[in-house]
Design an enzyme around this catalytic site. Sequence first.
Site, PDB file in Angstrom:
ATOM      1  N   GLY A 525       0.837  -1.192   0.000  1.00  0.00           N
ATOM      2  CA  GLY A 525       0.000   0.000   0.000  1.00  0.00           C
ATOM      3  C   GLY A 525       0.866   1.234   0.000  1.00  0.00           C
ATOM      4  O   GLY A 525       2.109   1.157   0.020  1.00  0.00           O
ATOM      5  N   PHE A 527       1.307   3.104   2.349  1.00  0.00           N
ATOM      6  CA  PHE A 527       1.966   3.215   3.646  1.00  0.00           C
ATOM      7  C   PHE A 527       3.196   2.348   3.745  1.00  0.00           C
ATOM      8  O   PHE A 527       4.052   2.546   4.590  1.00  0.00           O
ATOM      9  CB  PHE A 527       0.993   2.797   4.753  1.00  0.00           C
ATOM     10  CG  PHE A 527       0.382   1.452   4.517  1.00  0.00           C
ATOM     11  CD1 PHE A 527       1.086   0.306   4.808  1.00  0.00           C
ATOM     12  CD2 PHE A 527      -0.882   1.348   3.959  1.00  0.00           C
ATOM     13  CE1 PHE A 527       0.541  -0.939   4.563  1.00  0.00           C
ATOM     14  CE2 PHE A 527      -1.436   0.100   3.723  1.00  0.00           C
ATOM     15  CZ  PHE A 527      -0.734  -1.038   4.021  1.00  0.00           C
ATOM     16  N   GLY A 528       3.303   1.317   2.911  1.00  0.00           N
ATOM     17  CA  GLY A 528       4.383   0.357   3.017  1.00  0.00           C
ATOM     18  C   GLY A 528       3.874  -1.047   2.740  1.00  0.00           C
ATOM     19  O   GLY A 528       2.963  -1.234   1.934  1.00  0.00           O
ATOM     20  N   VAL A 530       2.770  -5.172   4.216  1.00  0.00           N
ATOM     21  CA  VAL A 530       2.279  -5.993   5.323  1.00  0.00           C
ATOM     22  C   VAL A 530       2.815  -7.405   5.138  1.00  0.00           C
ATOM     23  O   VAL A 530       2.696  -7.986   4.052  1.00  0.00           O
ATOM     24  CB  VAL A 530       0.736  -6.017   5.377  1.00  0.00           C
ATOM     25  CG1 VAL A 530       0.268  -6.921   6.508  1.00  0.00           C
ATOM     26  CG2 VAL A 530       0.186  -4.617   5.575  1.00  0.00           C
ATOM     27  N   LYS A 544       2.626  -4.666   9.906  1.00  0.00           N
ATOM     28  CA  LYS A 544       2.473  -3.535   8.986  1.00  0.00           C
ATOM     29  C   LYS A 544       3.712  -2.655   9.142  1.00  0.00           C
ATOM     30  O   LYS A 544       3.903  -1.990  10.163  1.00  0.00           O
ATOM     31  CB  LYS A 544       1.205  -2.761   9.334  1.00  0.00           C
ATOM     32  CG  LYS A 544       0.919  -1.549   8.474  1.00  0.00           C
ATOM     33  CD  LYS A 544      -0.401  -0.909   8.913  1.00  0.00           C
ATOM     34  CE  LYS A 544      -0.739   0.323   8.124  1.00  0.00           C
ATOM     35  NZ  LYS A 544      -2.027   0.908   8.563  1.00  0.00           N
ATOM     36  N   ASP A 643     -12.162   6.000   6.203  1.00  0.00           N
ATOM     37  CA  ASP A 643     -11.527   5.303   5.071  1.00  0.00           C
ATOM     38  C   ASP A 643     -12.023   3.862   4.995  1.00  0.00           C
ATOM     39  O   ASP A 643     -11.238   2.925   4.836  1.00  0.00           O
ATOM     40  CB  ASP A 643     -10.003   5.341   5.213  1.00  0.00           C
ATOM     41  CG  ASP A 643      -9.284   5.020   3.887  1.00  0.00           C
ATOM     42  OD1 ASP A 643      -9.916   5.180   2.824  1.00  0.00           O
ATOM     43  OD2 ASP A 643      -8.114   4.624   3.927  1.00  0.00           O
TER      44      ASP A 643
END
Length: 833
Positions: A525, A527-528, A530, A544, A643
């Site tokens: 994602g 964000f990074g 998983v 995560k 979200d």
Amino acid sequence: MINMTRNTKPAIFFVIICVPFLGFSLETDTISSGLFIKDPDTIISPGHVFKLGFFTPNTNSTNRYLGVFYNVSEKTVIWVANRDNPLRDSSGSVTMSQNGNLVLLNGQNQTIWSTNSTATSANTTTAHITDSGNLVLRDNATGAAIWESFSYPTNTYVPTMNITDNINTGKKVVLSSWANDDSNPETGSFTSGVVALNIPQILIWKNGRRHWRSGPWNGRILIGVRDMYSALLSTASISNDSSGTFYFTFPQWRVLSKVELNSSGSLALTLWSEPKQSWDALWLAPETGCDIYGTCGPFGSCNNQGSPVCSCLKGFEPANTEEWRRGNWTSGCRRINQLQCDIQNNGKSGDGFFMEQFMKVPDFADQFSAGDKDECRRRCLRNCSCIAYAHDANIGCMFWSNTTALIDVQKFTGVGVDLYLRLSALDLDNDKDKKLYIIIPIVAGFVCISVLIFIGWCWLVKRKGGKTKEKRIFEAEQTLSSDSTAIVLKDESGKINIEELPLFTFETLANATDQFHENNLLGRGGFGHVYKGNLGNGKEIAVKRLSAASGQGMEEFMNEVIVISKLQHRNLVRLHGCCVEKEEKMLVYEYMPNKSLDVCLFDSTHPSRKDLDWKKRSSIIEGVGRGLIYLHRDSRLRIIHRDLKPSNVLLDENWNPKISDFGMARIFGGNQDHGNTARVVGTYGYMAPEYAMEGRFSEKSDVYSFGVLMLEIVKGVKNTHYYNQELSLSLLGYAWKMWREDNGLAFADKSIAIADFKEEIIRCIQIALLCVQEFPKDRPSIQTVVSMLSREIVELPPPEQPVFAEKWTGSTQHSTQVGQSVNDLTVTVLDGR
């Protein structure tokens, strides 16, 4: 002319032979003198809710039992007459005996079971089955109940039944489990009932020993049951009468409900789902290891989020250190320093109190109803035998004396009662004044060294271009942005301390994920990444790992840590801990074997997609709805997720949905119903119009996202990837058009578009369209949505046309390159100008 005589004789003979084996539901609710109910015949209550008849627990048994069961689900038995004395064949019958009792006879006319009342004769009594499930033996002359099955329950509680305890006579009405839920209704090891001595509470016993308890009844809720702090479960009650009898009752809801004590020793509250024709679990106790009575022994405290789960209360140490190291906590803890009881002793001051916040209070509390917290403190301090106290607004003061240990203490998150422990002044560090001459030089030297280290550290960080992001303690107001909706947790605590959560080292998580190997990658994602991990004890986790270039920075990271660590619900993902080391920021969650909903729903090649039948999809929709109810209304913090989308809904091994990713969530105050922001965050296609365009968000913003999610689950297609070329309609517009034309089944995914589910699917589409209406005031609340889904609300209003009904493709204003997808734009963060 056709000769019928020869053809009809075999048919008549066949019917005569088969009738005894078919069984009839007699259109009566009453057994009177001279009437025999023979196996497998039944009688039915006036409203066709319950039946009385014969059953066999499973196909592997030939034993027959007389019981009361639901008409809609004949496998769901709520009461058994002869549970410990089964019939060995199907020759049994029920009738009125000569002395006026209801009796169960075997094939040899021997009495297997009887009501054993003091009735006079068969002609003076009748037996009735009621719509509440109660089998009642009545006196014909007066109409009074002589005997009723509700006074002798088996393993199931239904509304209007009373579970009782008389403090004068000691007489109890309790539930008792089956020996085996599937095959044997014989009396099992577990019983459950009310204990009214001191402050009433609900208990489960295993072979006579305490197995679980609810905590005290405060007039509204059982304060030791986490889920009772929600509005849904707070409708139960405990009352008493002048005879000293205390009654536990549960209200009659608009859907069928029951509480069952299963053979494993758990109380399970379930509701009947008409669309799925099955029972949905709403609450279970005990639910975790900490719920088992006395898990951590005397003066121990259990915390599900701790590692290990057991610790000693403040001022106490393990009674047997070696046992505690091995994970055996039953020996509990012992006091480190003896109490002084307010008496001057060797220059030491008296005792004081230490507050443990958000607790399930210990067992065996004494009550003093009057007084506030200060009065409780004064009373406990004056009494040398008082070792702890707590205060509840409805109960008043609760005290614990030194005649019993503090047992079955549990740490909750966000709910519960503050427990005040009486400790020696040595444990409370009240002797600091006498040690200042030692402490001051040490502190001064430590400060000087710390300052030098800090200056050197800042110099090194500056050289590397780093920023001071590694502090373990963050001021909430300093960490978050100037957004007017930023979280301010002044009422929670002055500071947010990451060390309150279980902390994992980078090395631990790297080893658990095989150095973040590609084979363990679960998803990517903005964000990074998983990763799936496996701790040394075999526990599976999801890690995560936020990348250095992640759009989810320290604000979102702290936001998710703060929010999710304070929430507990079966439909929210559980946070096990975090890691903040150097530039690494990682969150550790429970592992979800079925990954996220978007993988199962939108990836046609994924093996799990074929398992997503309509029952699973509708169950996922209801589960997400319940999670939102908790966020919006039932949790201690009022949360707007902002979200909600399929990739943020995870699925466990049983396909139960769990809402995740609270990096964008916002907390509302008790009297706040909407907010504004200059920083619009979320995902294109799921944001409500007023939020995407004006930055205004509320609970109705999440309702809009939930409506989009419902339509995606029904259609099996992502909103942002759907485009109807012929009609130039978006997913929302196409759903509205098909619903308006009464052709909702054509909108559904082909794999679930079955005539048997037509009514349910069309109803689901209509509810979703109500959620995605343009104006927030027109959208139902999430509680109303879930009530619509469960058919508590039967009649549905017609929805308005969605505001994004037509699909904008960009082709009217901009040229599109050949082969370019027209609907592949996802915006995760929009900055308002």
